[in-house]
Design a protein around this motif. Sequence first.
Motif, PDB file in Angstrom:
ATOM      1  N   ARG A 150       6.821   8.456  10.204  1.00 13.24           N
ATOM      2  CA  ARG A 150       7.557   7.823   9.096  1.00 13.24           C
ATOM      3  C   ARG A 150       9.067   7.881   9.324  1.00 13.24           C
ATOM      4  NH1 ARG A 150       5.002   6.519   4.085  1.00 13.24           N
ATOM      5  NH2 ARG A 150       2.905   7.362   3.875  1.00 13.24           N
ATOM      6  N   ASP A 153      10.027   5.481  12.086  1.00 12.29           N
ATOM      7  CA  ASP A 153       9.938   4.076  11.669  1.00 12.29           C
ATOM      8  C   ASP A 153      11.109   3.707  10.752  1.00 12.29           C
ATOM      9  OD1 ASP A 153       7.687   3.802  13.170  1.00 12.29           O
ATOM     10  OD2 ASP A 153       6.296   3.528  11.507  1.00 12.29           O
ATOM     11  N   ASP A 154      11.492   4.634   9.869  1.00  8.01           N
ATOM     12  CA  ASP A 154      12.664   4.376   9.013  1.00  8.01           C
ATOM     13  C   ASP A 154      13.913   4.176   9.876  1.00  8.01           C
ATOM     14  OD1 ASP A 154      11.204   4.569   6.722  1.00  8.01           O
ATOM     15  OD2 ASP A 154      11.862   6.599   6.193  1.00  8.01           O
TER      16      ASP A 154
ATOM     17  N   ARG B  58       3.871  -3.017   1.931  1.00  4.61           N
ATOM     18  CA  ARG B  58       4.750  -1.858   2.039  1.00  4.61           C
ATOM     19  C   ARG B  58       5.081  -1.297   0.648  1.00  4.61           C
ATOM     20  NH1 ARG B  58      10.900  -0.840   4.449  1.00  4.61           N
ATOM     21  NH2 ARG B  58      10.505   1.369   4.575  1.00  4.61           N
ATOM     22  N   ASN B  77       7.730  -4.736   8.968  1.00  4.80           N
ATOM     23  CA  ASN B  77       8.590  -4.509   7.810  1.00  4.80           C
ATOM     24  C   ASN B  77       9.627  -5.617   7.758  1.00  4.80           C
ATOM     25  OD1 ASN B  77       7.734  -2.366   6.277  1.00  4.80           O
ATOM     26  ND2 ASN B  77       8.678  -0.839   7.620  1.00  4.80           N
ATOM     27  N   LEU B  99      -1.384   7.049   7.662  1.00  4.52           N
ATOM     28  CA  LEU B  99      -0.245   7.867   7.209  1.00  4.52           C
ATOM     29  C   LEU B  99      -0.386   8.199   5.721  1.00  4.52           C
ATOM     30  CD1 LEU B  99       2.829   6.235   9.035  1.00  4.52           C
ATOM     31  CD2 LEU B  99       1.345   8.091   9.796  1.00  4.52           C
ATOM     32  N   SER B 100      -0.615   7.183   4.890  1.00  2.00           N
ATOM     33  CA  SER B 100      -0.760   7.440   3.452  1.00  2.00           C
ATOM     34  C   SER B 100      -2.011   8.256   3.158  1.00  2.00           C
ATOM     35  CB  SER B 100      -0.794   6.124   2.669  1.00  2.00           C
ATOM     36  OG  SER B 100       0.453   5.473   2.761  1.00  2.00           O
ATOM     37  N   ARG B 105       1.726   9.538   0.429  1.00  2.00           N
ATOM     38  CA  ARG B 105       2.939   8.797   0.075  1.00  2.00           C
ATOM     39  C   ARG B 105       2.680   7.288   0.139  1.00  2.00           C
ATOM     40  NH1 ARG B 105       7.363  10.859   3.964  1.00  2.00           N
ATOM     41  NH2 ARG B 105       8.548   9.278   2.842  1.00  2.00           N
ATOM     42  N   ARG B 107       2.770   3.306   1.110  1.00  2.00           N
ATOM     43  CA  ARG B 107       2.601   2.671   2.422  1.00  2.00           C
ATOM     44  C   ARG B 107       3.943   2.509   3.131  1.00  2.00           C
ATOM     45  NH1 ARG B 107      -2.645   3.406   3.708  1.00  2.00           N
ATOM     46  NH2 ARG B 107      -4.014   2.636   2.072  1.00  2.00           N
ATOM     47  N   SER B 108       3.988   2.868   4.396  1.00  6.82           N
ATOM     48  CA  SER B 108       5.243   2.825   5.155  1.00  6.82           C
ATOM     49  C   SER B 108       5.546   1.433   5.680  1.00  6.82           C
ATOM     50  CB  SER B 108       5.161   3.800   6.330  1.00  6.82           C
ATOM     51  OG  SER B 108       4.160   3.380   7.238  1.00  6.82           O
TER      52      SER B 108
END
Lengths: 245, 245
Positions: A150, A153-154, B58, B77, B99-100, B105, B107-108
């Motif tokens: 994460r 990716d950010d 997202r 994204n 990931l979620s 958390r 969705r990335s």
Amino acid sequence: MLNTRADGEARRPAPAGGERSLLSNIKLFEGLSAGQLTALEVASRYRRFSAHETIIERDSVSTDVFFLVRGSARVVNYSLSGKEITFDDLHEGQFFGELSALDGRPRSATVIATEDSLIVSLKARVFLDLVLETPPLAQRLLLRLAGMVRAADDRIMDLSTLAAINRVQAELLRQARAEGGDRNAAVIEPIPTHSDFASRVSTTRETVARVLNDLARQGIVERKRDALMIHDMQKLKQMVEDVRG
Amino acid sequence: MLNTRADGEARRPAPAGGERSLLSNIKLFEGLSAGQLTALEVASRYRRFSAHETIIERDSVSTDVFFLVRGSARVVNYSLSGKEITFDDLHEGQFFGELSALDGRPRSATVIATEDSLIVSLKARVFLDLVLETPPLAQRLLLRLAGMVRAADDRIMDLSTLAAINRVQAELLRQARAEGGDRNAAVIEPIPTHSDFASRVSTTRETVARVLNDLARQGIVERKRDALMIHDMQKLKQMVEDVRG
């Protein structure tokens, strides 16, 4: 006490009854019994590193996992021209080196001690066997890797879509949040150097200095001797959201 | 056969004896018994998506894990200005949404079907319980995440230290290697569109076109109707190494 070896590494004898394990402050191992920690320690090596000393060299072939018992370290890479890109800052209780332990490939990054540090290492096989037979550890390791994905990716999004000055603002907000919670004021201390800051968002020291000066002029940040005060988190957040969405 | 629900999702009855499980081509599940796959299928939902349809949005709050039984999908994204950044292209047998499922958390990233696709989903709890009680699955998931971290870190380095034209060359080399192995020639097919290519290295279609034209003029690549031929992998590799080290 220690059977020091020629290469400067040491095996530590199992702690005597009542002695606290070196590994007891490693968050990944929380919940392991004293007996399990002792068994791990017997299988481990430990070594001291001075500040600025290299612990792992990028592209080197080794698969041990390292535990930061005391001290701190930085995960970095260098471009051909010597530009430093910081990936992570690691603190007491954290671990690193898990990627090569998992996939057997060369090290993805260089790790350098940022303070005098005490590092315990485990062979990949010992580490993996333990993780795979202990579901809470496997879950923590999965969570750690998910967090790394994460964060990366950010950063890719920011590098792909934000100008350098906005990336500096976003990093400032991130550090302030990590320190201070959600109030409108925050304190970042110690003050990161401009070059540390630049290395985290892939820009130059000059850009960092310019952004901090601009923010100071607007009363949003203030530089004290040992700390950077954020006086208006809300305004800083707004600046970042205006460009990031 | 199917108990179709109002929201268009369906639960699939357990396959009758001898019927091949929908999940049997999912690589993560290799080695599970027919009985285990059947139990998973009973707990799963499945749904068809048309090409270009959004599977995950997202920032949405959901934690299911998705398995690409048939078709393909893209993880992307968008910046505030609408710039598209591609993170991954997923193919039959792969999974996403982990990931979620791991950290709960939002969705990335957004995931979009790139062909008509058949997607099976599992609740996070079912997925995690299975993974944590099946060491080979935990190990595969750890490996997948480690691979994602490495790929993301490489991309951060490239974005931080390479000019856009060099990133295009590096991506071309990466795709050619993924197709062709280590010989001096390779074929990339189908040809990625300039905008797909641009989205993977965070640049513009115009830059991609310019780099491909330059490489064609030097005889390093050749554009055919349905494929991009690489005639000199060695030269391309050298160009990338000259800037990346």
